[in-house]
Design a protein around this motif. Sequence first.
Motif, mmCIF file in Angstrom:
data_model
loop_
_atom_site.group_PDB
_atom_site.id
_atom_site.type_symbol
_atom_site.label_atom_id
_atom_site.label_comp_id
_atom_site.label_asym_id
_atom_site.label_seq_id
_atom_site.Cartn_x
_atom_site.Cartn_y
_atom_site.Cartn_z
ATOM 1 N N GLY A 109 12.425 28.196 -23.328
ATOM 2 C CA GLY A 109 12.819 26.787 -23.367
ATOM 3 C C GLY A 109 11.993 25.954 -22.417
ATOM 4 O O GLY A 109 10.780 26.034 -22.400
ATOM 5 N N ASP A 110 12.665 25.177 -21.605
ATOM 6 C CA ASP A 110 11.987 24.222 -20.748
ATOM 7 C C ASP A 110 12.125 24.516 -19.267
ATOM 8 O O ASP A 110 11.626 23.760 -18.444
ATOM 9 N N SER A 166 16.040 24.942 -26.163
ATOM 10 C CA SER A 166 14.743 24.402 -26.547
ATOM 11 C C SER A 166 14.861 22.906 -26.761
ATOM 12 O O SER A 166 15.787 22.423 -27.384
ATOM 13 N N ASN A 204 10.631 27.533 -28.295
ATOM 14 C CA ASN A 204 10.262 26.207 -28.745
ATOM 15 C C ASN A 204 9.095 26.350 -29.721
ATOM 16 O O ASN A 204 7.968 26.598 -29.332
ATOM 17 N N TYR A 211 13.391 20.994 -28.599
ATOM 18 C CA TYR A 211 13.298 20.479 -29.956
ATOM 19 C C TYR A 211 14.627 20.591 -30.679
ATOM 20 O O TYR A 211 14.841 19.942 -31.683
#
Lengths: 358, 494
Positions: free
Chosen positions: A203-204, B9, A276, B11
């Motif tokens: 993820g981030d 995520s 992602n 997105y």
Amino acid sequence: MPLHELFEEANRQLVICNACRYCEGYCPVWPALERRRHLTPGDVAHLANLCHDCNDCLTACMYSAPHEFELNPPQIFSKLRTDTYDRYVWPRVGQVRSTRALVGTALSLAVAVLLLAFRLALHPHAPKGSPYGFIPHDALIAVALVPVVWGLIIMTIASLHYWRDIGGSWSELAHPVTWMNALSDGARLKHMSGGGPGCDYPGDSPNNLRKYFHLTLVAGFGLCFASTTVAAIEEEFLNRIPPYPIISAPVLLGLFGGAGMLVGCLGLLRLQQRRNLEATTPRMSAADRVLVWTLIALAGTGVLTTVLRSTSAYAAILLIHLATVVTCFAIAPYTKFAHFVYRSMSIYKDRLEAAPRN
Amino acid sequence: MPPRTDRSSRYALKQDENSAEHLEWLRETFDQPWDIVVIGGGNAALVSALSATDLGARVLLIERSPWSLRGGNSRHTRNIRCAHDFADDYVTGPYTYDELWNDLCGIGSGPSNERLAAFTLEQSQSAPGWMSDHGVGWQPPLTGTLNLGRTNRFFLGGGKALINSYHRTAERAGVRVVYDATVTRLLVEGDRCSSVVVESGDREYLAKARSVVCASGGFEANIEWLSRYWGSAAENYHIRGPRYNDGLVLQQLLDAGAATAGEERGFHAVAVDARSPKFDGGIATRLDSIPFGITVNREGQRFADEGEDIWPKRYATWGANLAGQPDQIGYTLWDHQADELFLPPMYGSLSAPSISELAVQLGLDPTVLTETVRVFNEATAPDARTRFSPAGLDGVTTAGILPPKTNWALPLDKPPFHGVPVRPGITFTYMGVAVDESARIVRQDGSRFENVFAAGEIMSGNILTTGYLAGFGMTIGTVWGRVAGREAAQLATS
Ligand SMILES: Cc1cc2nc3c(=O)[nH]c(=O)nc-3n(C[C@H](O)[C@H](O)[C@H](O)COP(=O)(O)OP(=O)(O)OC[C@H]3O[C@@H](n4cnc5c(N)ncnc54)[C@H](O)[C@@H]3O)c2cc1C
Ligand code: SF4
Ligand code: SF4
């Protein structure tokens, strides 16, 4: 995308990066880019294979979509890497995507050859639980060796081509200390650390999960390799014929190695599912999946062979395991397994370039 | 909409702004009273929010941009300038309070409010530690840039990475963030403001809080406002950051009787590539070639000393230099020997084997440009090449021309010749609201708003007049964000 388009897109993005340079602290791709004011296709291939796909530059980039500059270095680097995997092996299988067909073919071939060997001769004196009860020793060696040697030749040629294309010279290849350092960087995944706090993957948020799973996988693979080597030594030089007892180096190494590979693979698979997707490409994801599932098959059948060796399923599972091993060797150059070869070359090149600065 | 988590995520975060779930979440958000509402989503806003949650306040942060473009101008930054007595992993040497004070006095007409400026420098010393504690990562100074390694600390990955880190910390601290939401009005009664009007989608909401922190940036993206002070020239400016900093909240505060601080024409502006987008081109569009060549205007004439001082100190004067030229356009030229001395321009350069051919490409009069370059070359010193040193002030100057070029004055005589058209690129405006030491906004009658605070660009005019020190925008936002958040929290939770 044809290579010139890939190159143009990479060049478009990297010229912006070279005027920005904010990502310099994340990985060696950025300092390497700064040493190149005018990029060639070889340069971008080198940078792409130096990239460990950690995602950090994408999450840090103020120019990622929806910004009109639409920067996405991990994605363009993924595209370039799949191009590298296709480009340098002989025969060119076209796309890594077609690996599924390749796996199928190689697997059936391996099974056929092994079955043939099994038919031709039964080892009369092999003890119960020994592979040679089913497959003659020499046939096994031959069937395993052919793809190994094939793979080594193909990958050696591929890596030398790659080396020339990224601008390396032959004489530059002869720095043993740099090789040691580069291989150690690669094996330790030194550059998969996002400049310290870890990778923004899947993820981030920075974390080290992928690094640890990958390290576990590689360590497991190494243990399995060691297990086979030890077994070979015991057999050839000490005349100890398998089966080996549970508390013996080959079995323990194999069991731990197999378990490590499975843990690593399943972890990576799980992370990949949560990834992602805009940071990568469908082809790279497919290549990742094929590789991981192949390794799962390899490790899974290996562990099962050990666990089931005193049961009646032994013959069948052994055959499947051997077929998997042979298949894996045969298809290795055509799968993402080969990624570490190009990456090692690029890490080595990067070390050579960066050395004068240190 | 549940709070958007960074863990999943990003997105997956794209969602329909008009979905029933999102509207319900908005309603629930605006139904409850908050301790503090922070207006803005850049550095100053996030620092305010975190500094307030450190004291236990419940904070609502209203960011005008969508999630994907969050962070205002701050997303484009790379470093912060703070005073420190010793070198460490990220700065190469000491940069004392006194030295920073001298630097600040040396730019523009010095600090606009000496007391607040001194306070800013004093507080800057503890800023990096506070930032690390709240999730910011660092990296050694970027190579090949503007030799700021001793004075400035670089964020690992730059400003957007810093914003992302602050958001993660804010999420853990329970700050609620609303994106795609614009504060359009402050409902001020006497010296208090206890609610602000928020527009999101096509609906209006009322955010209620005990204290309000205004950290919504300057008015740099408002061309109409800029043209009040710059005339039609403003239409040719490029805005380096996002479109959102249009001064809406600043105007509301001024209308409610806030006193102004700073000069109307005070701004930070640099030379950017004229081919770059009108908004949000960020760092990559700036040109660092100016000290290594000459810069001419539309008429093919030089108009300013390109080698006045080291580039980090002077690059921010070039926005104004260009703003004063016809059509607000300039052309920076260099030759082959200078080609590798600065960061490569992102759109490349126009190049030609002779000055007159280059002039044609740039749309300039070839005869005039050739003459300008000839005169310039003749004014350079015969031994210029041997004394030339791009690393520092080399004193290699021209003789007998106006304006002179006082450093790095090499003749342009090695083809190919390169050129890039440049325009003023505005980073941010200084004129804002006046504040006191508690970051409370001061009113025209000298009294204060009791519960309205300001931090960042919107109050930078308290400290800056016209000049700029690289990295000081983040210093102002961080120092004053900490103060505003703390004071607002103390008021709200007392
Ligand atoms: C390309 C570039 C590079 C820079 N580099 C540096 C650097 O390296 N170091 C440095 O110190 N400074 C740098 N600066 C300057 C620096 O960005 C600013 O000084 C600083 O970020 C200001 O912070 P801020 O929080 O006050 O404003 P911003 O970061 O601009 O934040 C303002 C926020 O308010 C929001 N907003 C605006 N209006 C409303 C409204 N009505 N309702 C709700 N929200 C609203 C915006 O969306 C934004 O999130 C740079 C600027 C640019 C453009
Ligand atoms: S990825 Fe974005 S932030 Fe990183 S160097 Fe490139 S342009 Fe700059
Ligand atoms: S994805 Fe990570 S490793 Fe790859 S270039 Fe970006 S920062 Fe480097």
